[in-house]
Scaffold this motif. Structure first.
Motif, mmCIF file in Angstrom:
data_model
loop_
_atom_site.group_PDB
_atom_site.id
_atom_site.type_symbol
_atom_site.label_atom_id
_atom_site.label_comp_id
_atom_site.label_asym_id
_atom_site.label_seq_id
_atom_site.Cartn_x
_atom_site.Cartn_y
_atom_site.Cartn_z
ATOM 1 N N SER A 117 0.984 -1.097 0.108
ATOM 2 C CA SER A 117 -0.155 0.239 -0.417
ATOM 3 C C SER A 117 1.074 0.984 -0.265
ATOM 4 O O SER A 117 1.767 1.167 0.684
ATOM 5 N N TYR A 118 0.146 2.178 -0.288
ATOM 6 C CA TYR A 118 1.042 3.500 -0.744
ATOM 7 C C TYR A 118 0.815 4.601 0.977
ATOM 8 O O TYR A 118 2.031 4.923 0.834
ATOM 9 N N TRP A 284 -5.665 14.658 -2.528
ATOM 10 C CA TRP A 284 -4.728 14.310 -2.682
ATOM 11 C C TRP A 284 -3.098 14.345 -2.253
ATOM 12 O O TRP A 284 -2.970 15.305 -3.130
ATOM 13 N N LEU A 285 -3.232 13.074 -2.058
ATOM 14 C CA LEU A 285 -1.668 13.416 -1.170
ATOM 15 C C LEU A 285 -0.545 12.805 -2.455
ATOM 16 O O LEU A 285 -0.408 11.855 -3.103
ATOM 17 N N GLY A 290 4.449 9.645 -8.131
ATOM 18 C CA GLY A 290 2.884 10.584 -8.570
ATOM 19 C C GLY A 290 2.119 9.508 -8.771
ATOM 20 O O GLY A 290 1.453 10.961 -9.504
ATOM 21 N N SER A 291 1.817 8.737 -8.349
ATOM 22 C CA SER A 291 0.779 8.694 -8.513
ATOM 23 C C SER A 291 -0.436 8.953 -7.529
ATOM 24 O O SER A 291 -1.285 9.251 -8.313
ATOM 25 N N ASN A 292 -0.248 9.692 -6.623
ATOM 26 C CA ASN A 292 -1.129 10.427 -5.857
ATOM 27 C C ASN A 292 -2.461 9.874 -5.789
ATOM 28 O O ASN A 292 -3.295 10.063 -5.928
#
Ligand SMILES: C[S@@+](CC[C@H](N)C(=O)[O-])C[C@H]1O[C@@H](n2cnc3c(N)ncnc32)[C@H](O)[C@@H]1O
Length: 307
Positions: A117-118, A284-285, A290-292
């Motif tokens: 997970s991010y 959006w984080l 760069g997926s955000n």
């Protein structure tokens, strides 16, 4: 004349060193079109991990280990491991029963999604600036906890907080229980069997975090076999992918303290989220690649929302 062997692992007894195995495995991954992305993004990294793990060689060993002579037993063990990986498309983490998040080891098996997970990046790098500094963080929850990995990361990040981990799958919760025990967090991490918040006692949280199933059902049908070997319940977010997210946001309204926030990882659903939940002003984080794809929604915006 004998028919040529169709066993992709035929003849592997001739591979006498880990280095020879690594070269062969890299070729095999490409030739058999194996899917990556669960624990590694390159065939080299995943195959090297499987080889070292099988031979019980420490991961931080120098390259000289690749030239050591393998015993017959070791060669057979490698053949069996790569047979499972190549022929059955068993994900590497289900073979070794472990997944590493930074330096933390988690037990995993077929009952849970392999952690990737991010939030691994978001928890240490973003959380402290997103939550108020002057208010103690006492209650946080990981909804859709799976292996419990994010609940455990949260408990480690907030050493004074009580953490709830929620999952619909009793099987996944069995795995989460193993991890909570191993990380010695039974006093602070409580696991709940529940459809989102349906069966969770009425606590108000500083932070609600979730990596829910968010793949549209049709995407799940088309996934490579490695991902199909993960629980469908962990991936399938319904027709448009938003089923669990909708329920989570509706129920989060009454579950947050006034300064509280919801953080949800949504994969490729960013545009759909912006459309459907525009009134909630999703933020959006930024993540390093760069997926955000992690969005933040505040208690203040949820309060007046009638979704
Ligand atoms: C994408 S996995 C995330 C697992 C873990 N948090 C991680 O990041 O590795 C989603 C999890 O949600 C669970 N789940 C699916 N539907 C649910 C629901 N309605 N309520 C609670 N959990 C649910 C699945 O069983 C699965 O363990």
């Amino acid at each position: 004349m004998r028919a040529p062997s169709t066993d992709p692992l035929a003849g592997t007894q001739r591979l006498t060193t880990p280095g020879a195995w690594l070269k062969f495995a890299e070729w095999l991954y490409a030739e058999q079109d194996l899917a990556l992305g669960q624990i590694a993004t390159s065939a080299h990294d995943e195959a090297l991990y499987l080889i070292l793990h099988t031979l019980e060689i420490p991961m931080d060993s120098d390259e000289s280990v690749l030239t050591q002579k393998l015993t017959t037993t070791q060669r057979s063990a490698l053949t069996e491991v790569f047979r499972r990986r190549v022929v059955e498309h068993t994900p590497a983490a289900y073979i070794t029963h472990e997944a590493w998040l930074n330096d933390l080891r988690f037990y995993v098996d077929e009952r849970v999604l392999i952690p990737r997970s991010y939030f691994l990046e978001i928890i240490p790098e973003h959380l402290d600036v997103l939550l108020p500094k002057d208010t103690p963080i006492t209650h946080v929850v990981d909804v859709c906890t799976g292996s419990g990995c994010l609940a455990i990361l949260l408990a480690k990040h907030f050493p004074k907080a009580l953490v709830d981990g929620v999952d619909l799958s009793p099987d996944a919760l069995e795995v989460a229980k193993i991890n909570v025990l191993t990380h010695k967090l039974t006093k602070r991490v409580t696991l709940h069997a529940s459809d989102v918040f349906d069966a969770v006692p009425p606590v108000k949280y500083d932070l609600i975090l979730s990596n829910p199933p968010y793949e549209p059902s049709a995407h799940c049908d088309a996934l490579p076999q490695e991902f199909k070997n993960e629980p469908r319940l962990a991936l399938d977010g319904g027709g448009d992918g938003l089923d669990i997210i909708r329920k989570l946001l509706r129920q989060s309204r009454d579950r947050l303290k006034p300064h509280g926030i919801v953080l949800i990882e949504v994969g490729g659903l960013g545009a759909a989220m912006d459309r459907e939940f525009a009134k909630l002003k999703p933020q959006w984080l930024m993540t390093a690649d760069g997926s955000n794809c992690v969005c933040l929604i505040t208690a203040a915006s949820l309060k007046h929302w009638r979704g």
